[in-house]
Design a protein around this motif. Structure first.
Motif, PDB file in Angstrom:
ATOM      1  N   CYS A   1     -53.509 -43.629 -75.740  1.00 20.34           N
ATOM      2  CA  CYS A   1     -54.867 -44.029 -76.098  1.00 20.34           C
ATOM      3  C   CYS A   1     -55.387 -45.096 -75.137  1.00 20.34           C
ATOM      4  CB  CYS A   1     -54.885 -44.549 -77.536  1.00 20.34           C
ATOM      5  SG  CYS A   1     -56.525 -44.962 -78.175  1.00 20.34           S
ATOM      6  N   ALA A   2     -54.540 -46.073 -74.836  1.00 19.05           N
ATOM      7  CA  ALA A   2     -54.941 -47.147 -73.926  1.00 19.05           C
ATOM      8  C   ALA A   2     -55.185 -46.620 -72.517  1.00 19.05           C
ATOM      9  CB  ALA A   2     -53.867 -48.234 -73.905  1.00 19.05           C
ATOM     10  N   VAL A   3     -54.321 -45.722 -72.057  1.00 18.04           N
ATOM     11  CA  VAL A   3     -54.456 -45.185 -70.695  1.00 18.04           C
ATOM     12  C   VAL A   3     -55.694 -44.304 -70.579  1.00 18.04           C
ATOM     13  CG1 VAL A   3     -53.404 -43.681 -68.975  1.00 18.04           C
ATOM     14  CG2 VAL A   3     -51.984 -45.333 -70.220  1.00 18.04           C
ATOM     15  N   LEU A   4     -55.866 -43.380 -71.530  1.00 23.77           N
ATOM     16  CA  LEU A   4     -57.011 -42.475 -71.472  1.00 23.77           C
ATOM     17  C   LEU A   4     -58.332 -43.223 -71.615  1.00 23.77           C
ATOM     18  CD1 LEU A   4     -55.914 -39.314 -73.512  1.00 23.77           C
ATOM     19  CD2 LEU A   4     -56.207 -39.542 -71.043  1.00 23.77           C
ATOM     20  N   ALA A   5     -58.317 -44.344 -72.338  1.00 28.37           N
ATOM     21  CA  ALA A   5     -59.543 -45.124 -72.500  1.00 28.37           C
ATOM     22  C   ALA A   5     -60.075 -45.594 -71.152  1.00 28.37           C
ATOM     23  CB  ALA A   5     -59.286 -46.321 -73.413  1.00 28.37           C
ATOM     24  N   ALA A   6     -59.162 -45.802 -70.202  1.00 25.70           N
ATOM     25  CA  ALA A   6     -59.577 -46.251 -68.872  1.00 25.70           C
ATOM     26  C   ALA A   6     -59.833 -45.096 -67.918  1.00 25.70           C
ATOM     27  CB  ALA A   6     -58.499 -47.173 -68.283  1.00 25.70           C
ATOM     28  N   VAL A   7     -59.443 -43.873 -68.326  1.00 23.99           N
ATOM     29  CA  VAL A   7     -59.542 -42.720 -67.423  1.00 23.99           C
ATOM     30  C   VAL A   7     -60.601 -41.728 -67.888  1.00 23.99           C
ATOM     31  CG1 VAL A   7     -58.287 -40.781 -66.408  1.00 23.99           C
ATOM     32  CG2 VAL A   7     -57.127 -42.979 -66.755  1.00 23.99           C
ATOM     33  N   LYS A   8     -60.507 -41.287 -69.132  1.00 21.57           N
ATOM     34  CA  LYS A   8     -61.410 -40.267 -69.674  1.00 21.57           C
ATOM     35  C   LYS A   8     -61.684 -40.595 -71.120  1.00 21.57           C
ATOM     36  CE  LYS A   8     -63.451 -36.180 -68.927  1.00 21.57           C
ATOM     37  NZ  LYS A   8     -64.429 -35.918 -67.857  1.00 21.57           N
TER      38      LYS A   8
END
Length: 735
Positions: free
Chosen positions: A195-202
């Motif tokens: 969730c944290a990673v995707l929030a910055a990517v997509k």
């Protein structure tokens, strides 16, 4: 063992948990009605996720199964009879009403795809993968947008039995149950990281997809798995400790409901309602006699909590259908919408959800048979919905479903003056955009000298019927370069300011430089006027036309035009068309005319329109005077021959929305466009001796055209006279 066998103790029923469902559904209900009333009311969905993880796990946590298939059939039979009947009925009825009343949104099937995917628990995937084009319905106008959360839960159900079987086997030991607990905890932690990673990517993936949302459901699962441990401790805790936990939960939920939506949600902001819900579940389960627990479990809260699922299913389609038709701005309409949602949800709960869920036949039937019947019902519902969408034109009572007057797309019928001639279409991708080519075939003279290239945003795409018709009539190859939202030479700001368009524009220009040659024409169609609102009535933030940006745009335009015309091609700007304050297709029916979005009207004073476009026309004329081969085609005289410009020609629409042409509008411009392009295409630019290319304006293209322009189509003599009233079509380019 035919079914699951209960252990000595079960979680039981806790009225407070249903009371928390009421908190969740009421927050969503009010938020969707008016975001300003509860800015963070959307977090009610996160409350639902934690409750769902807790309740679904609690329904199995104290059962044992001898074989995995027993667990599967038991679980899926219960879930399908709990979730699907109300969902299928809601989807089917709302699809039929939608098809009857709502116009199709040009160039978009997002709504339809969302609805059909919702039958199979995949609407969240459709929404995550949908890159909204200009014409895609705003999320506020998609009646099935809310089913994304059901998609997340239904996908969670697919993995759920596999997560718990290790601890639900008849031979499971305490170690197996500890392993199950750790597995859920680890997967939940991984999901939070995702969730944290995707929030910055997509961000869309973060919001809609299960991998970024599983951690919320996992928190509820962990609460159920560890139920006995924390319940005993909290029951034995002092009153002060219990009040602190309860108060903390309330404060966190109130905080979540107060924070407006942003890209910081669901990470990290969703942590707030998840923790708050966790604390309140613990309190209402361990201490149901405390004051707060009794308040949450009151009759009022239980009324909404028990009906929360059905109310959630119905509230959004009702809101959207009202928003599409009469509008949702009036307080009286908002109150009626809430009342309708509660009534529809209550009827669904009483007539559909409960009867099928608790029917003796369903309880006594073999679990495998129940699953088979449920899956068949899902398939049948999807078929009915698909057929309704397919036959929308025949079923709809909206004027926009009548013929091809409205929609300017590839389905628009061509006028075949020569029955032998056919049109061949070929398409390919280009840097996220598309390139479509039309060529005439099966004619004695198949091709003509010179090609017509077209580039622009949705305004270029909106000319597709006219471009296809021109290719068929003239025999010239027509090639359209299009990417939604990517204008070409706005003349108010450089291309670098167009988000997501730089690569597409660069590759298109590079290809056009290689392709354009003597006798070719490049037609540049894009929206070059500012609009204060969009077709959904939403206010737009206008980018100020500073002198720095305008100067940069003009310098860029001179460079690009000079490069594109270096081999003798003509370069033609589209002069701005009329711009209206209301969208024609949303205001065409008797049941939409009272919508506040239509109050601004579908007419504009011609002189006001001419004044509005004066700055951009001056820039075009400046470029035409300084760059060889640049000209301007003006559609306004044909579209607005009188002192007042109208979006309609009698009962026939000239425009689809506020500034994009309709199918009929394409017909009206057919003769003017053909005359202009026939005069320009296939000709050679001649630079007078002793004059530099840069000093020559485009008037050298204005030699009389010997080609016969196409004849506008007409359904009747009256329609033909309306076309003629718009004035003679110019026989040569104007500058």
């Amino acid at each position: 063992m035919e079914q699951g066998r209960k252990s000595a103790a079960g979680l039981g029923y806790f009225a407070g948990v249903d009371g928390l469902r009421a908190v969740a559904v009421l927050s969503v209900l009010i938020y969707h009605l008016n975001h300003g009333l509860i800015p963070g009311g959307y977090t009610g969905v996160d409350v639902f996720f934690v409750i769902s993880g807790f309740v679904v796990t609690g329904s199995l946590a104290h059962l044992r199964f001898t074989r995995f298939p027993e667990l599967l059939t038991y679980f899926y039979a219960r879930r399908l009879t709990r979730v699907m009947p109300a969902l299928i009925v809601s989807l089917t009825i709302s699809i039929v009403v939608y098809v009857l009343l709502i116009p199709k949104s040009w160039l978009s099937h997002a709504n339809e795809n969302t609805a059909l995917a919702a039958f199979f628990g995949l609407s969240n995937v459709v929404l995550a993968l949908n890159d909204d084009s200009y014409f895609s319905p705003s999320s506020d106008f998609n009646p099935w947008l809310h089913t994304w959360s059901l998609g997340v839960e239904e996908q969670f159900y697919f993995m759920f039995p596999f997560l718990l079987y290790i601890g639900l086997r008849a031979t499971a030991t305490a170690q197996h149950r500890t392993l199950m607990l750790r597995l859920v905890a680890v997967l939940g932690a991984i999901s939070l990281i995702v969730c944290a990673v995707l929030a910055a990517v997509k961000w869309r993936y973060t919001f809609y997809l299960l991998p970024a949302r599983f951690w919320e459901l996992a928190v509820g699962m962990l609460l159920a798995i560890t139920f006995e441990t924390w319940r005993v401790r909290l029951t034995a805790a002092g009153q002060r400790a219990a009040m602190l936990i309860a108060g903390g939960g309330v404060i966190l939920l109130l905080l979540a409901f107060a924070i407006p939506s942003s890209n910081a949600f669901p990470f990290p902001l969703a942590i707030i309602p998840v923790v708050g819900t966790t604390l309140l579940i613990m309190v209402v389960c361990a201490r149901p006699g405390d004051g707060l627990s009794r308040m949450i479990a009151s009759k009022f809260m239980l009324f909404f909590g028990l009906r929360s699922y059905s109310i959630y299913l119905w509230h959004w389609p009702i809101y959207v259908l009202l928003r599409w038709t009469i509008g949702m701005e009036a307080v009286a309409v908002q109150c009626a919408a809430v009342a309708a949602a509660i009534i529809a949800g209550s009827l669904s709960y009483r007539l559909v959800e409960n009867p099928l869920r608790h029917a003796p036949l369903m309880r006594q039937a073999p679990r495998g048979a129940v699953v088979a019947v449920a899956l068949s019902a899902i398939f049948c519902g999807a078929v009915v919905g698909g057929l309704a969408f397919r036959d929308a034109d025949a079923l709809s009572i909206s004027k926009t479903a009548q013929g091809h007057d409205w929609y300017a797309d590839s389905a628009t019928s061509l006028i075949r003056d020569n029955a032998e001639c056919q049109l061949k279409e070929a398409g390919r991708g280009l840097a996220g955009g598309s390139v479509t080519t039309w060529t005439r075939t099966q004619c004695q003279a198949t091709t003509a000298s010179g090609r017509l290239f077209v580039i622009g945003n949705s305004h270029a795409k909106g000319y597709e019927p006219m471009l296809r018709q021109y290719a068929l009539d003239s025999g010239h190859e027509v090639r359209l370069y299009f990417k939604s939202g990517c204008a070409f030479l706005l003349l108010t700001s450089p291309h670098a300011d167009e988000a997501g368009c730089a690569t597409y524009i660069a590759e298109s220009v590079s290809e056009l430089r290689r392709e354009l040659g003597t006798g070719d024409v490049l037609f540049m169609a894009s929206m070059r006027l500012d609009q204060n609102t969009n077709q959904w009535g939403q206010k737009l933030a206008l980018d100020p036309h500073t002198s720095r940006k305008v100067n940069a745009a003009m310098a860029e335009a001179r460079t690009v035009l000079t490069e594109l015309g270096e081999h003798g091609a003509r370069l033609v700007f589209e002069a701005p068309k009329p711009l209206f304050a209301a969208p024609a297709y949303r205001c065409a029916d008797w049941y939409t005319k009272i919508n506040p979005a239509c109050e601004a009207g579908l007419t504009v004073d011609r002189q006001q329109m001419l004044a509005l476009r004066t700055p951009v026309m001056d820039r075009m004329r400046t470029l035409a005077a300084s760059v060889q081969g640049v000209g301007i085609w003006d559609p306004l005289p044909a579209l607005c021959p009188d002192s007042v410009c109208s979006a309609f020609d009698g009962s026939r629409p000239l425009f689809f929305d506020m500034h994009h042409l309709s199918g009929y509008g394409n017909q009206v411009l057919r003769s003017s466009f053909a005359s202009y392009m026939n005069a320009a295409i296939g000709k050679t630019i001649v630079t007078p001796r002793g004059a530099s290319q840069a000093s020559q304006p485009g008037h050298l293209l204005s030699a009389p055209n010997s080609a016969t322009p196409g004849t506008p189509n007409s359904d009747s003599r009256d329609s033909q006279r309306r076309l003629e009233r718009r004035g003679p079509s110019p026989g040569r380019p104007s500058y």
